[in-house]
Design a protein around this motif. Sequence first.
Motif, PDB file in Angstrom:
ATOM      1  N   GLU A  22       0.945  -1.221  -0.034  1.00  0.00           N
ATOM      2  CA  GLU A  22       0.093   0.141   0.271  1.00  0.00           C
ATOM      3  C   GLU A  22       0.780   1.363   0.192  1.00  0.00           C
ATOM      4  O   GLU A  22       0.689   2.474  -0.647  1.00  0.00           O
ATOM      5  CB  GLU A  22      -0.976  -0.074   1.198  1.00  0.00           C
ATOM      6  CG  GLU A  22      -2.035  -0.853   0.945  1.00  0.00           C
ATOM      7  CD  GLU A  22      -2.927  -1.133   2.407  1.00  0.00           C
ATOM      8  OE1 GLU A  22      -2.404  -0.527   3.281  1.00  0.00           O
ATOM      9  OE2 GLU A  22      -3.919  -2.038   2.485  1.00  0.00           O
ATOM     10  N   ARG A  23       1.902   1.307   0.855  1.00  0.00           N
ATOM     11  CA  ARG A  23       2.642   2.448   0.878  1.00  0.00           C
ATOM     12  C   ARG A  23       3.488   2.596  -0.431  1.00  0.00           C
ATOM     13  O   ARG A  23       3.792   3.907  -0.755  1.00  0.00           O
ATOM     14  CB  ARG A  23       3.824   2.316   1.993  1.00  0.00           C
ATOM     15  CG  ARG A  23       3.257   2.300   3.383  1.00  0.00           C
ATOM     16  CD  ARG A  23       2.410   3.551   3.760  1.00  0.00           C
ATOM     17  NE  ARG A  23       3.551   4.719   3.911  1.00  0.00           N
ATOM     18  CZ  ARG A  23       2.978   5.925   3.910  1.00  0.00           C
ATOM     19  NH1 ARG A  23       1.594   6.304   4.025  1.00  0.00           N
ATOM     20  NH2 ARG A  23       3.862   6.993   4.224  1.00  0.00           N
ATOM     21  N   LEU A  24       3.976   1.806  -1.008  1.00  0.00           N
ATOM     22  CA  LEU A  24       4.624   1.814  -2.255  1.00  0.00           C
ATOM     23  C   LEU A  24       3.889   1.962  -3.582  1.00  0.00           C
ATOM     24  O   LEU A  24       4.250   2.027  -4.700  1.00  0.00           O
ATOM     25  CB  LEU A  24       5.585   0.473  -2.601  1.00  0.00           C
ATOM     26  CG  LEU A  24       6.756   0.319  -1.410  1.00  0.00           C
ATOM     27  CD1 LEU A  24       7.407  -1.031  -1.688  1.00  0.00           C
ATOM     28  CD2 LEU A  24       7.612   1.688  -1.537  1.00  0.00           C
ATOM     29  N   ARG A  25       2.423   1.760  -3.231  1.00  0.00           N
ATOM     30  CA  ARG A  25       1.264   1.788  -4.272  1.00  0.00           C
ATOM     31  C   ARG A  25       1.541   0.733  -5.333  1.00  0.00           C
ATOM     32  O   ARG A  25       1.511   1.164  -6.468  1.00  0.00           O
ATOM     33  CB  ARG A  25       1.219   3.188  -4.861  1.00  0.00           C
ATOM     34  CG  ARG A  25       0.923   4.374  -3.971  1.00  0.00           C
ATOM     35  CD  ARG A  25       1.208   5.686  -4.420  1.00  0.00           C
ATOM     36  NE  ARG A  25       1.184   6.720  -3.412  1.00  0.00           N
ATOM     37  CZ  ARG A  25       2.035   7.283  -2.658  1.00  0.00           C
ATOM     38  NH1 ARG A  25       3.422   6.630  -2.845  1.00  0.00           N
ATOM     39  NH2 ARG A  25       1.797   8.007  -1.746  1.00  0.00           N
ATOM     40  N   LEU A  26       1.768  -0.481  -4.690  1.00  0.00           N
ATOM     41  CA  LEU A  26       1.948  -1.640  -5.708  1.00  0.00           C
ATOM     42  C   LEU A  26       0.821  -2.785  -5.416  1.00  0.00           C
ATOM     43  O   LEU A  26       0.619  -2.976  -4.278  1.00  0.00           O
ATOM     44  CB  LEU A  26       3.439  -2.186  -5.577  1.00  0.00           C
ATOM     45  CG  LEU A  26       4.658  -1.382  -5.724  1.00  0.00           C
ATOM     46  CD1 LEU A  26       5.738  -1.931  -5.304  1.00  0.00           C
ATOM     47  CD2 LEU A  26       4.505  -1.095  -7.281  1.00  0.00           C
TER      48      LEU A  26
END
Length: 116
Positions: A22-26
């Motif tokens: 989620e933090r890396l938007r992956l």
Amino acid sequence: MLAAFLDDIRDADMIAPRRMAERLRLPMSRLAKLAHLNRNTMAARPESPAVQAKLGEIARIIARAAELAGDEGRAIIWFKHQPIAGFGKTAEELVEEGQAEAVMGTLESMDQGSYA
């Protein structure tokens, strides 16, 4: 900076794969490929030493890049989109190829004043 990123991706004393994705938007499937992990193993056994080691490499790169960039968002954009001089590939591509140490070396060179 490091503490904030790690606080966001951890669950108790381990890196939570879903939170990192989620933090890396992956998507989880992309994070699994990037980390050379089976997506099902990563989800079912996140506490596994192999899962934690691979996710830890990525976390260290993002955290170090955030320290240098002054911002986690900039670090993630750099990781995903900025080709590294001398490699012609992004940090994300290099990590996927198993060259996380080369990325860390580049970050250390940048910290010492070298352009990368």
